[in-house]
Structures are given as C-alpha cells and as structure tokens.
Motif scaffolding. Structure first.
Motif, mmCIF file in Angstrom:
data_model
loop_
_atom_site.group_PDB
_atom_site.id
_atom_site.type_symbol
_atom_site.label_atom_id
_atom_site.label_comp_id
_atom_site.label_asym_id
_atom_site.label_seq_id
_atom_site.Cartn_x
_atom_site.Cartn_y
_atom_site.Cartn_z
ATOM 1 N N ILE A 87 13.542 49.694 46.148
ATOM 2 C CA ILE A 87 12.150 50.802 45.706
ATOM 3 C C ILE A 87 11.389 49.932 44.692
ATOM 4 C CG2 ILE A 87 12.706 52.260 44.006
ATOM 5 C CD1 ILE A 87 11.125 54.330 45.812
ATOM 6 N N ARG A 88 12.089 48.849 43.910
ATOM 7 C CA ARG A 88 11.382 48.025 43.157
ATOM 8 C C ARG A 88 11.077 46.730 43.561
ATOM 9 N NH1 ARG A 88 12.251 50.060 37.256
ATOM 10 N NH2 ARG A 88 12.461 52.373 37.653
ATOM 11 N N GLY A 89 11.438 46.464 45.064
ATOM 12 C CA GLY A 89 11.300 45.294 45.501
ATOM 13 C C GLY A 89 12.070 43.890 45.309
ATOM 14 N N VAL A 90 13.529 44.572 44.840
ATOM 15 C CA VAL A 90 14.355 43.519 45.047
ATOM 16 C C VAL A 90 15.122 43.539 46.107
ATOM 17 C CG1 VAL A 90 16.390 42.773 43.593
ATOM 18 C CG2 VAL A 90 14.315 43.600 42.444
ATOM 19 N N SER A 91 15.529 42.315 46.740
ATOM 20 C CA SER A 91 16.397 42.246 47.956
ATOM 21 C C SER A 91 17.422 40.938 47.843
ATOM 22 C CB SER A 91 15.474 41.844 49.204
ATOM 23 O OG SER A 91 14.869 40.869 49.030
ATOM 24 N N VAL A 92 18.201 40.847 48.642
ATOM 25 C CA VAL A 92 19.028 39.771 48.935
ATOM 26 C C VAL A 92 18.026 38.609 48.986
ATOM 27 C CG1 VAL A 92 20.521 38.489 50.188
ATOM 28 C CG2 VAL A 92 20.902 40.738 49.947
ATOM 29 N N GLY A 93 18.136 37.655 48.135
ATOM 30 C CA GLY A 93 17.467 36.398 48.196
ATOM 31 C C GLY A 93 16.277 36.582 46.930
ATOM 32 N N SER A 94 16.232 37.405 46.223
ATOM 33 C CA SER A 94 15.574 37.733 44.869
ATOM 34 C C SER A 94 16.318 36.741 43.731
ATOM 35 C CB SER A 94 15.386 39.097 44.425
ATOM 36 O OG SER A 94 14.590 39.731 45.273
ATOM 37 N N THR A 95 15.436 36.432 43.066
ATOM 38 C CA THR A 95 15.882 35.709 41.651
ATOM 39 C C THR A 95 16.886 36.762 40.723
ATOM 40 O OG1 THR A 95 13.997 35.480 40.642
ATOM 41 C CG2 THR A 95 14.492 33.676 42.154
ATOM 42 N N ALA A 96 17.333 36.317 39.945
ATOM 43 C CA ALA A 96 18.001 37.096 38.813
ATOM 44 C C ALA A 96 16.711 37.326 37.777
ATOM 45 C CB ALA A 96 18.967 36.073 37.999
ATOM 46 N N SER A 97 15.878 36.778 37.962
ATOM 47 C CA SER A 97 14.830 36.795 36.936
ATOM 48 C C SER A 97 13.991 38.036 37.382
ATOM 49 C CB SER A 97 13.776 35.801 36.732
ATOM 50 O OG SER A 97 14.264 34.545 36.150
ATOM 51 N N GLU A 98 13.753 38.236 38.811
ATOM 52 C CA GLU A 98 12.867 39.404 39.367
ATOM 53 C C GLU A 98 13.973 40.680 39.202
ATOM 54 O OE1 GLU A 98 10.884 36.864 42.932
ATOM 55 O OE2 GLU A 98 12.854 37.348 43.178
ATOM 56 N N VAL A 99 15.283 40.401 39.434
ATOM 57 C CA VAL A 99 16.007 41.770 39.019
ATOM 58 C C VAL A 99 15.848 42.099 37.485
ATOM 59 C CG1 VAL A 99 18.358 42.722 39.032
ATOM 60 C CG2 VAL A 99 17.822 41.058 40.764
ATOM 61 N N ILE A 100 15.982 41.069 36.678
ATOM 62 C CA ILE A 100 15.689 41.799 35.244
ATOM 63 C C ILE A 100 14.659 42.064 35.022
ATOM 64 C CG2 ILE A 100 15.710 40.671 33.012
ATOM 65 C CD1 ILE A 100 17.791 38.629 33.970
ATOM 66 N N GLN A 101 13.381 41.641 35.490
ATOM 67 C CA GLN A 101 11.832 42.157 35.380
ATOM 68 C C GLN A 101 11.759 43.674 35.977
ATOM 69 O OE1 GLN A 101 8.928 39.652 36.844
ATOM 70 N NE2 GLN A 101 7.287 40.909 36.271
ATOM 71 N N ALA A 102 12.606 43.739 37.216
ATOM 72 C CA ALA A 102 12.325 45.351 37.664
ATOM 73 C C ALA A 102 13.389 46.360 37.249
ATOM 74 C CB ALA A 102 12.746 45.004 39.465
ATOM 75 N N TYR A 103 14.416 45.997 36.623
ATOM 76 C CA TYR A 103 15.282 46.871 36.170
ATOM 77 C C TYR A 103 15.699 46.761 34.574
ATOM 78 C CZ TYR A 103 15.722 47.885 40.997
ATOM 79 O OH TYR A 103 15.607 48.613 42.281
ATOM 80 N N ASP A 104 15.694 45.833 33.915
ATOM 81 C CA ASP A 104 15.995 45.640 32.597
ATOM 82 C C ASP A 104 15.619 47.055 31.691
ATOM 83 O OD1 ASP A 104 17.070 44.831 30.250
ATOM 84 O OD2 ASP A 104 15.514 43.322 29.760
ATOM 85 N N LYS A 105 14.440 47.455 31.575
ATOM 86 C CA LYS A 105 14.109 48.558 30.703
ATOM 87 C C LYS A 105 14.405 49.785 31.223
ATOM 88 C CE LYS A 105 10.397 45.556 28.502
ATOM 89 N NZ LYS A 105 11.329 44.325 28.828
ATOM 90 N N GLY A 106 14.982 50.490 30.371
ATOM 91 C CA GLY A 106 15.265 51.783 30.660
ATOM 92 C C GLY A 106 16.366 52.416 31.626
ATOM 93 N N PHE A 107 17.164 51.467 31.906
ATOM 94 C CA PHE A 107 18.589 51.576 32.624
ATOM 95 C C PHE A 107 19.802 51.702 31.693
ATOM 96 C CE2 PHE A 107 15.430 50.913 36.032
ATOM 97 C CZ PHE A 107 16.002 51.812 36.816
ATOM 98 N N TYR A 108 20.456 52.316 31.802
ATOM 99 C CA TYR A 108 21.691 52.458 30.729
ATOM 100 C C TYR A 108 22.901 51.317 31.160
ATOM 101 C CZ TYR A 108 26.021 54.393 28.542
ATOM 102 O OH TYR A 108 27.007 54.506 28.011
ATOM 103 N N ASN A 109 23.360 50.730 30.165
ATOM 104 C CA ASN A 109 24.431 49.802 30.126
ATOM 105 C C ASN A 109 24.104 48.795 31.111
ATOM 106 O OD1 ASN A 109 27.051 49.089 29.627
ATOM 107 N ND2 ASN A 109 28.014 50.372 31.363
#
Length: 144
Positions: A87-109
C-alpha cells in the motif's frame, strides 16, 4: 492497471483490484478470486485439531491461512512478483532506499542489513535484498 495486493497490518489493509481487504477479513476465497487457482494447495490440521492450515502456492507468491471455526485468518504470505505493490508503493524490484523511505518512520523494531530490511515482531514484514534491490517480500501476522 497494476494490481496492488499486499497486506500491511490491519490499519493499512490490502487493495485487490480496487477493493480494500484487511487481514481479519481476507479469506482463501479472496485470494483464489484474485490470483486464480494455485499451483499447489497443502492442507493440514493444527495442534490438537483446533484449526486447519491451508497453504496456497502460486508461481511467484504463497499465502498461508489458519481456519478456526470456518473463519479464515491469514498467517503469512510471500511475494516474489514485481507487479504486486504494498500500500506504500513498494514491490519486488524496488530499491532498499525506497523501502526505507516508505517504512522507516513509525515501525517497531526496524532493521536494515545488506541483504534484508525487516520490522515488527509478532506481526511484521521483511524485504529480502540482492544488491540493494527487493527480490522478495514477506508479511506475517500474530492474532491474539
């Protein structure tokens, strides 16, 4: 149109062909209606016969459900297909930077390594990486 078909915790839900599903309402039927007939179905009875477990395997995805008193509960799933998005736009083929930008803030652990990004505990999500590119997404749920 790209198919958005990943669950991310109960508050984010899942979009499948424009319909919103949340983990506690997603069923085996929803997965079959969306993805078609699986390549393989494995069914087993859980400990003490208290639930039935079903694993639906597709070419680039698998979904594991626990059914208690005929109510389906998704336990985990794995996606290896690039045209299925969180739902945050990440898929297979996304970069690690895109994952971090989408999920880093506010997720536990939240943890990042060369080959994996993951967060959560009993309920969580992981992104397997190869040379900084997502090659697999896993999501798991714990119901209490």
């Amino acid at each position: 149109m790209k198919l958005q078909a990943i669950l991310i915790f109960s508050i984010e839900g899942q979009f499948i062909k424009g319909d919103l599903y949340i983990p506690n309402t997603l069923s085996l039927k929803d997965i079959r209606d969306t993805f078609g007939e699986p390549i393989e179905i494995k069914e087993s009875v859980g400990s003490h016969g208290s639930y039935k477990e079903s694993i639906l395997t597709y070419k680039n995805a698998s979904f594991t459900f626990e059914s208690i008193e005929d109510v389906d509960h998704i336990k985990w799933y794995t996606i290896k297909e690039p045209n299925i998005f969180t739902i945050r736009g990440v898929s297979v083929g996304s970069t690690a930077s895109e994952v971090i930008q989408a999920y880093d803030k506010g997720f536990y652990n939240f943890h990042v390594s060369d080959d994996m990004i993951f967060f959560g505990e009993k309920t969580g999500m992981s992104f397997k990486l190869n040379k900084g590119i997502v090659i697999e997404i896993k999501v798991w749920f714990m119901y209490e």
